[in-house]
Design a protein around this motif. Structure first.
Motif, PDB file in Angstrom:
ATOM      1  N   VAL B 236     -48.493   6.887 -61.438  1.00  0.00           N
ATOM      2  CA  VAL B 236     -48.652   7.001 -59.895  1.00  0.00           C
ATOM      3  C   VAL B 236     -49.724   5.884 -59.795  1.00  0.00           C
ATOM      4  O   VAL B 236     -49.522   5.588 -58.679  1.00  0.00           O
ATOM      5  N   ILE B 237     -51.363   5.756 -60.749  1.00  0.00           N
ATOM      6  CA  ILE B 237     -51.264   4.414 -60.220  1.00  0.00           C
ATOM      7  C   ILE B 237     -50.805   3.522 -60.345  1.00  0.00           C
ATOM      8  O   ILE B 237     -51.111   2.367 -59.312  1.00  0.00           O
ATOM      9  N   THR B 238     -49.867   3.228 -61.263  1.00  0.00           N
ATOM     10  CA  THR B 238     -48.963   2.282 -60.989  1.00  0.00           C
ATOM     11  C   THR B 238     -47.799   1.923 -59.989  1.00  0.00           C
ATOM     12  O   THR B 238     -48.028   0.566 -59.865  1.00  0.00           O
ATOM     13  N   VAL B 239     -47.756   2.820 -59.832  1.00  0.00           N
ATOM     14  CA  VAL B 239     -46.784   2.640 -58.418  1.00  0.00           C
ATOM     15  C   VAL B 239     -47.641   1.922 -57.498  1.00  0.00           C
ATOM     16  O   VAL B 239     -47.067   1.342 -56.250  1.00  0.00           O
ATOM     17  N   ALA B 240     -49.246   3.079 -56.866  1.00  0.00           N
ATOM     18  CA  ALA B 240     -49.533   1.878 -56.264  1.00  0.00           C
ATOM     19  C   ALA B 240     -50.170   0.525 -56.444  1.00  0.00           C
ATOM     20  O   ALA B 240     -49.709  -0.096 -55.331  1.00  0.00           O
ATOM     21  N   LEU B 241     -50.144   0.166 -57.288  1.00  0.00           N
ATOM     22  CA  LEU B 241     -50.683  -0.859 -57.647  1.00  0.00           C
ATOM     23  C   LEU B 241     -49.169  -2.147 -57.313  1.00  0.00           C
ATOM     24  O   LEU B 241     -49.822  -2.738 -57.177  1.00  0.00           O
ATOM     25  N   PHE B 242     -48.707  -1.611 -58.406  1.00  0.00           N
ATOM     26  CA  PHE B 242     -47.544  -2.510 -57.371  1.00  0.00           C
ATOM     27  C   PHE B 242     -47.247  -2.572 -56.335  1.00  0.00           C
ATOM     28  O   PHE B 242     -46.759  -3.242 -55.852  1.00  0.00           O
ATOM     29  N   LEU B 243     -47.398  -1.819 -55.359  1.00  0.00           N
ATOM     30  CA  LEU B 243     -47.179  -1.827 -53.505  1.00  0.00           C
ATOM     31  C   LEU B 243     -47.765  -2.644 -53.284  1.00  0.00           C
ATOM     32  O   LEU B 243     -47.709  -3.368 -52.268  1.00  0.00           O
ATOM     33  N   LEU B 244     -49.337  -2.620 -53.943  1.00  0.00           N
ATOM     34  CA  LEU B 244     -49.953  -3.487 -53.792  1.00  0.00           C
ATOM     35  C   LEU B 244     -50.374  -5.377 -53.445  1.00  0.00           C
ATOM     36  O   LEU B 244     -50.201  -5.458 -53.141  1.00  0.00           O
ATOM     37  N   SER B 245     -49.574  -5.224 -55.102  1.00  0.00           N
ATOM     38  CA  SER B 245     -49.775  -6.342 -55.482  1.00  0.00           C
ATOM     39  C   SER B 245     -48.049  -7.125 -54.446  1.00  0.00           C
ATOM     40  O   SER B 245     -48.177  -8.653 -54.847  1.00  0.00           O
TER      41      SER B 245
ATOM     42  N   LEU C  38     -43.096   8.058 -62.537  1.00  0.00           N
ATOM     43  CA  LEU C  38     -43.184   6.404 -61.559  1.00  0.00           C
ATOM     44  C   LEU C  38     -42.142   6.561 -60.062  1.00  0.00           C
ATOM     45  O   LEU C  38     -42.782   6.698 -59.612  1.00  0.00           O
ATOM     46  N   PHE C  39     -41.039   7.347 -60.498  1.00  0.00           N
ATOM     47  CA  PHE C  39     -39.792   7.046 -59.956  1.00  0.00           C
ATOM     48  C   PHE C  39     -40.285   7.873 -58.720  1.00  0.00           C
ATOM     49  O   PHE C  39     -39.541   8.035 -57.571  1.00  0.00           O
ATOM     50  N   GLY C  40     -41.068   9.510 -59.104  1.00  0.00           N
ATOM     51  CA  GLY C  40     -41.386  10.068 -57.558  1.00  0.00           C
ATOM     52  C   GLY C  40     -42.687   9.643 -56.635  1.00  0.00           C
ATOM     53  O   GLY C  40     -42.142   9.807 -55.614  1.00  0.00           O
ATOM     54  N   GLY C  41     -42.945   8.422 -57.531  1.00  0.00           N
ATOM     55  CA  GLY C  41     -43.980   8.073 -56.247  1.00  0.00           C
ATOM     56  C   GLY C  41     -43.382   6.813 -55.923  1.00  0.00           C
ATOM     57  O   GLY C  41     -43.518   6.370 -54.628  1.00  0.00           O
ATOM     58  N   LEU C  42     -42.406   6.107 -56.615  1.00  0.00           N
ATOM     59  CA  LEU C  42     -41.376   4.979 -55.449  1.00  0.00           C
ATOM     60  C   LEU C  42     -40.438   5.957 -54.458  1.00  0.00           C
ATOM     61  O   LEU C  42     -40.543   5.561 -52.868  1.00  0.00           O
ATOM     62  N   ILE C  43     -40.087   6.301 -54.944  1.00  0.00           N
ATOM     63  CA  ILE C  43     -38.554   7.826 -54.063  1.00  0.00           C
ATOM     64  C   ILE C  43     -39.581   8.451 -53.185  1.00  0.00           C
ATOM     65  O   ILE C  43     -39.613   8.554 -51.653  1.00  0.00           O
ATOM     66  N   PHE C 138     -36.839   0.006 -50.177  1.00  0.00           N
ATOM     67  CA  PHE C 138     -36.087   0.256 -50.637  1.00  0.00           C
ATOM     68  C   PHE C 138     -36.150  -0.750 -51.640  1.00  0.00           C
ATOM     69  O   PHE C 138     -35.123  -0.033 -52.251  1.00  0.00           O
ATOM     70  N   TYR C 139     -36.014  -1.711 -51.300  1.00  0.00           N
ATOM     71  CA  TYR C 139     -36.378  -2.746 -52.316  1.00  0.00           C
ATOM     72  C   TYR C 139     -36.864  -2.792 -53.656  1.00  0.00           C
ATOM     73  O   TYR C 139     -36.395  -2.835 -55.079  1.00  0.00           O
ATOM     74  N   THR C 140     -37.963  -1.953 -53.293  1.00  0.00           N
ATOM     75  CA  THR C 140     -38.756  -1.921 -54.655  1.00  0.00           C
ATOM     76  C   THR C 140     -38.333  -0.185 -54.537  1.00  0.00           C
ATOM     77  O   THR C 140     -38.555  -1.259 -56.560  1.00  0.00           O
ATOM     78  N   LEU C 141     -37.700   0.878 -54.839  1.00  0.00           N
ATOM     79  CA  LEU C 141     -37.656   1.579 -55.021  1.00  0.00           C
ATOM     80  C   LEU C 141     -35.994   0.853 -56.572  1.00  0.00           C
ATOM     81  O   LEU C 141     -36.125   1.430 -56.946  1.00  0.00           O
ATOM     82  N   HIS C 145     -35.123   0.274 -60.783  1.00  0.00           N
ATOM     83  CA  HIS C 145     -34.330   0.887 -61.292  1.00  0.00           C
ATOM     84  C   HIS C 145     -33.868   0.258 -61.613  1.00  0.00           C
ATOM     85  O   HIS C 145     -33.093   0.208 -62.548  1.00  0.00           O
ATOM     86  N   GLY C 146     -33.444  -1.303 -61.098  1.00  0.00           N
ATOM     87  CA  GLY C 146     -31.869  -2.536 -61.617  1.00  0.00           C
ATOM     88  C   GLY C 146     -32.405  -3.097 -63.218  1.00  0.00           C
ATOM     89  O   GLY C 146     -32.298  -2.929 -63.692  1.00  0.00           O
ATOM     90  N   VAL C 147     -34.059  -2.956 -62.437  1.00  0.00           N
ATOM     91  CA  VAL C 147     -34.774  -3.894 -63.550  1.00  0.00           C
ATOM     92  C   VAL C 147     -34.763  -2.398 -65.047  1.00  0.00           C
ATOM     93  O   VAL C 147     -34.746  -3.010 -66.367  1.00  0.00           O
ATOM     94  N   HIS C 148     -35.190  -1.319 -65.197  1.00  0.00           N
ATOM     95  CA  HIS C 148     -34.972  -0.294 -65.741  1.00  0.00           C
ATOM     96  C   HIS C 148     -33.428  -0.630 -66.182  1.00  0.00           C
ATOM     97  O   HIS C 148     -33.277  -0.172 -67.813  1.00  0.00           O
ATOM     98  N   VAL C 149     -32.365  -0.140 -65.539  1.00  0.00           N
ATOM     99  CA  VAL C 149     -30.988  -1.014 -66.238  1.00  0.00           C
ATOM    100  C   VAL C 149     -31.065  -2.174 -67.294  1.00  0.00           C
ATOM    101  O   VAL C 149     -30.382  -2.322 -68.615  1.00  0.00           O
ATOM    102  N   THR C 150     -31.345  -2.564 -66.480  1.00  0.00           N
ATOM    103  CA  THR C 150     -31.372  -4.110 -67.497  1.00  0.00           C
ATOM    104  C   THR C 150     -32.678  -4.327 -68.467  1.00  0.00           C
ATOM    105  O   THR C 150     -32.055  -4.997 -69.609  1.00  0.00           O
ATOM    106  N   VAL C 151     -33.357  -3.417 -68.452  1.00  0.00           N
ATOM    107  CA  VAL C 151     -34.555  -3.648 -70.161  1.00  0.00           C
ATOM    108  C   VAL C 151     -33.573  -2.779 -71.270  1.00  0.00           C
ATOM    109  O   VAL C 151     -33.606  -3.257 -71.760  1.00  0.00           O
TER     110      VAL C 151
END
Lengths: 110, 671, 202
Positions: B236-245, C38-43, C138-141, C145-151
């Motif tokens: 969760v904090i990873t997401v937040a930090l990514f958004l901020l950065s 992680l994906f929950g937060g982005l979604i 949109f691009y972040t989410l 996901h695209g980076v996960h596929v690439t990995v």
């Protein structure tokens, strides 16, 4: 292959050649998934009226569970894996729905 | 004598298609490093005990750094219109003080204890993923160093430790400080996540025979709960930090109010992580105290299953209370009511634990050694902090207290009076196990009392300051508005500043105690079991051998070690000692396991993690450097994957005589 | 690996675990549980922000549902080929394992290629990363996901090389299975994204 050493943790199906399903069954499952996807996409072309959102959510959940249960073998594997994964999943849904609820997200009109 | 042999050699010999890389085939750099006694061994070690010590030493260093930052803050506030720090420096100081104490002291110090003692307490020879364990340590260390280099590169982060957006955007904080903060925490976050996976698998999967979950020591239990919290909170904090950065580095609009953004998004993400984080900090100390109190009360822990389950309950309910940090943000009455209730509910399992500790001491033969004093200190001070915490769950009252020193008082009582006192209890309790010598009790008592007095003088007055309305994060106060009489904030600020220096002297005494203990010839080597302890980690040599146990014990009881030392007389029902610790250990070691496989050392954990700060410096300063770092990362990951699974043959004892000849070589003690 | 060797190795090389489950597999599932958050937060970020378009196009103005449907289908089918690879690995059929792993990697690459095409198309239509909250989220989410596929693709290709050279330490089938778990997880995340992001208009 030595199921004793490699599959010591399996409670059931431990005598299967591999996990749960055979290759043929996997293809059938994939066809089912493809069909479900087709229905999903059809909502874009056909008006489902009030059933639109429920249909999509049910299909999404069904596809999700099928992939997790069969392709990821969770249905046939030790229950501990299910507990660990679904704990994360349910926690994510609960926490983020809670957060979105405080934004009155679910009260907005689509 | 236990024989440490090469793993899977049999497979290579007997198997039709050998899998993995045979050591002899490996090219120079792809070899595993051999064991040695030089300092270089520490760089390549995967031994959970050495990693634990390194976590501890480095975390203690950051404790001093964070402590100096705290003293500067208190110096600034010791008098009206303080001149020691500028407003900007003051912002950096409180931000980095909190960040350092939370992420670079308490969390890694917990990792230190967990790394060292969880495998010992469950009767394992190592953790589940030794290389990943080492990787986690180096990630954390490099992340912490990276974070602190910002002091010398244009100023540290200045947005407060929860870094509220949009105050943390480039508009309000144009220096690189917050970039360092965000990226540094991402790196340390990797350490937390890998550590969590590693320890969860270790506890679930590597217990000694008979070590059921409900026979595990409470410290292991609390570690398990905490690692689950970390596992689910870090992303969760990873997401937040990514958004901020992304906002700061690539002009994304996540917290740009002009574009319609909702600043509360950051607050939610930050506190969904942040509240479990609070329990991540305190639960391990609860675990340590639950180990110590029974030992020095000569009684088993009162209500063991309830203590374990209330810890799990705290961890669970801890996910439903995050918004109580946001009562002043206008969440709406329904949300506030829900989160108020949940917050009050979480006080229940916490109170249960306190009752259990008191009931453990009740009627026991208490011996007030230094670890016991620190443990009792935790129980008392945490209760004070816990009660002021309950006042925050009352939303109308919390709205008044938000962003005042009352909050500062509350969380220092739970974190300093609670978490850090628990860690100090752990230092004194486990010191002889790790370093063979017992820290001086008399110096320790001075250390304890100075810390108690200092801590209460520093943070006690902050309750008054806060209720008088002194806001957090203000770099000055003025005499004109200080108020009068008993509630004069000038008086209480001076008391608090004085207290902080008493506290610092207390901590200094701890360092002096370490030096005295290890330099003085008068301090003898500690006995094997100096405290008459109860759990499995004391059933090893002092310090434990590299493979921990010559033979893995079979566990039949909670407090197994105690049950091997004491037995109940069937007639008189009197508990008598039947064996000394030395005898128990000798009996365990009488039949050493013949096939012990220890993981080999590796170059790659330190190298892979080294690439991360390079990438992050590149992200801030130079995209080319980032490319170099990324290439280095890929290369080192390739090395990691290609590494042979074991070290060359000469690093191991030859096979046992029965297994095909060869003489038995005794394993040289390592470091 | 001959059975005798494995049985022998089980006595020595792989110590008995408490639950009888493999450490690696347990670790992978725990990791996937963590990835849900992680994906929950982005979604959630996307869901909150999808309607906030201060400038540039609205979501339903630029989404190309037929195109995305095809690439979703490709990713879904890569799950089938992945599971066939796992099944072949359990049969110790190295040839088919490698074949299906390669096909999976190719399907994954097709998906990522489609995503790159989609991003460029959207960019041309006026949706930049910084255009609006919708654009950023949109691009972040989808990017994550695209980076996960690439990995995943990199891991698959590495796996092919390692299977071919017999350089996998421990059980080969398990390694294939672990990467399979990761790959399927990336697929189920896309099942969710496809519905929540593409099919449900803002």
């Amino acid at each position: 292959m030595s199921t004793v050493t490699e599959h010591a943790g399996h409670t059931d199906h431990s005598h299967d050649e591999s996990h749960g399903a055979s290759d043929k069954q996997y293809v059938v499952i994939a066809l089912i998934l493809a069909a479900l996807t087709a229905i999903e996409v059809s909502t874009y072309y056909v008006d489902f009226g009030p059933l639109f959102m429920p249909t999509l959510f049910v299909l999404m959940a069904v596809k999700f569970v099928i992939v997790v249960s069969y392709f990821m073998h969770l249905k046939f594997d030790n229950k501990l894996f299910s507990y660990l994964f679904y704990t994360g999943l349910i926690l994510a849904i609960a926490v983020y729905c809670g957060a979105l609820a405080t934004f009155k997200f679910f009260l907005q009109k689509g | 004598m236990a024989i440490i042999e090469r793993p899977s050699a049999e497979i290579a010999v007997a198997g039709a298609a050998p899998s993995g890389v045979k050591p002899s085939e490996a090219l120079g750099v792809f070899k595993r490093p051999a064991a040695s006694t030089s300092w270089k061994d520490w760089l390549v070690t995967v031994d959970h005990k050495k990693l634990g010590i390194m976590y501890g030493v480095a975390a203690f260093f950051f404790f001093i750094v964070g402590g100096v930052e705290a003293l500067l803050i208190r110096l600034q506030l010791a008098g009206p219109e303080g001149k020691i720090l500028s407003a900007d420096q003051y912002n950096q100081m409180f931000t980095m003080h909190a960040t350092t104490m939370v992420f670079l002291f308490v969390m890694p110090m917990v990792s230190a204890f967990a790394n060292y003692f969880v495998p010992l307490q469950i009767g394992a020879r190592d953790v589940a993923f030794p290389r990943i364990n080492a990787f986690g340590f180096w990630c954390w260390l490099f992340g912490g160093i990276f974070l602190n280099t910002s002091w010398f590169l244009g100023g540290a982060a200045d947005g407060g430790w929860f870094m509220y957006a949009p105050n943390s955007s480039t508009l309000f904080s144009p220096s690189h400080g917050i970039d360092f903060w965000v990226l540094g925490l991402q790196i340390t976050g990797i350490a937390s996540l890998t550590g969590a996976i590693n320890l969860i698998v270790t506890v679930l999967n590597m217990r000694a025979p008979g070590m059921k979950l409900m026979r595990m020591p409470i410290f292991t239990w609390m570690t398990l709960v905490v690692q689950f919290l970390l596992l689910f909170a870090m992303p969760v904090i990873t997401v937040a930090l990514f958004l901020l950065s992304f906002q700061r580095s690539f002009d994304a609009t996540f917290f740009d109010v002009a574009a319609g953004a909702d600043p509360l998004l950051w607050q939610h993400l930050c506190w969904i992580f942040g509240h479990p984080e609070v329990y991540i900090l305190i639960l391990p100390s609860f675990g340590i105290v639950s180990e110590i109190i029974p030992v020095f009360s000569k009684k088993p822990l009162f209500g063991y299953p309830i203590v374990a389950m209330s810890g799990a309950a705290i961890g669970f309910v801890g996910w439903g209370v995050w918004a109580h940090h946001m009562f002043a943000s206008g969440l709406g009455p329904v949300s506030v009511a829900v989160f108020s209730m949940a917050t009050m509910a979480i006080a229940v399992p916490t109170g249960v634990k306190i009752v259990n500790w008191i009931m453990t001491m009740w009627g026991g033969k208490l011996s007030f050694t230094v670890p016991m004093l620190f443990a009792i200190g935790l129980v008392v001070q945490f209760t004070i902090g816990g009660l002021s915490g309950v006042t925050h769950s009352v939303a109308p009252s919390d709205t008044q207290q938000t962003d005042t020193y009352y909050i500062v008082a509350h969380f220092h009582y739970v974190l300093f009076g609670g978490a850090i006192f628990g860690l100090f209890a752990g230092f004194y309790y486990w010191w002889p196990k790790i370093f063979r010598k017992q820290l001086s009790e008399s110096l320790g008592k001075w250390n304890f009392w100075l810390m108690v007095i200092g801590m209460n003088m520093t943070f006690g007055p902050m309750h008054i300051l806060g209720l008088q309305g002194q806001p957090r994060r203000m770099q000055v106060w003025t005499e004109a508005r200080a108020g009068e009489g008993f509630f004069n904030i000038g008086f209480w600020n001076r008391i608090a500043s004085l207290g902080s220096f008493i506290l610092a002297v207390g901590v200094l005494l701890f360092i002096i105690n370490i030096i005295y203990t290890h330099k003085s010839k008068k301090v003898a080597i500690a006995p094997l079991d100096p405290w008459d302890a109860r759990s499995l980690e004391w059933m090893t040599a002092n310090p434990p051998v590299e493979h921990n146990f010559d033979s893995i014990p079979t566990v039949n009881n909670l407090d197994e070690f105690f049950h091997r030392k004491y037995a109940e007389d069937p007639n008189t029902h009197e508990v008598r000692q039947v064996a000394t610790a030395e005898e128990v250990l000798a009996e365990l070691n009488a039949h050493p396991d013949e096939h012990i496989h220890m993981p080999s050392r590796s170059y790659w954990p330190i190298l892979v993690s080294l690439s991360l700060p390079i990438i992050c410096y590149g992200l801030i300063y130079n995209r080319l450097l980032m490319g170099v770092g990324a290439a280095f990362l890929l290369l080192t990951m390739f090395g990691w994957a290609m590494e042979p699974s074991t070290a060359p043959d000469d690093d191991f004892d030859p096979p046992a005589p029965g297994e095909g000849g060869g003489h038995t070589k005794e394993l040289a003690p390592l470091g | 690996m001959a059975d005798t060797a494995l049985a022998h190795g089980a006595d020595h090389g792989a110590p008995h675990t408490t639950t009888g489950l493999s450490n690696n597999k347990l670790g992978m599932w725990i990791f996937l549980g963590s990835e849900c958050l992680l994906f929950g937060g982005l979604i959630s970020t996307y869901m909150l922000y999808k309607g906030r378009v201060s400038a540039g196009p609205q979501p339903d103005q630029i989404y190309d549902i037929p195109f995305t449907s095809v690439s979703s289908f490709v990713l879904l089918m890569s799950s089938l080929t992945m599971v066939l690879a796992v099944s072949a690995a359990h049969r110790r059929d190295d040839r088919n394992t490698n074949l299906w792993l390669t096909v999976t990697a190719l399907l994954g690459a097709t998906f990522v290629g489609g995503q790159v095409y989609e991003f460029t198309a959207f960019y041309r239509e006026g949706l930049g990363f910084t255009t609006s909250l919708f654009g950023s989220s949109f691009y972040t989410l989808t990017g994550f996901h695209g980076v996960h596929v690439t990995v995943g693709i990199i891991m698959l290709m590495a796996l092919v090389g390692m299977v071919r050279r017999n350089r996998i330490p421990g059980s080969k089938a398990e390694t294939v299975e672990l990467i399979g778990l990761y790959w399927h997880f990336v697929d189920i995340v896309w099942i969710v994204i496809f519905t929540l992001v593409y099919l449900i208009p803002s």
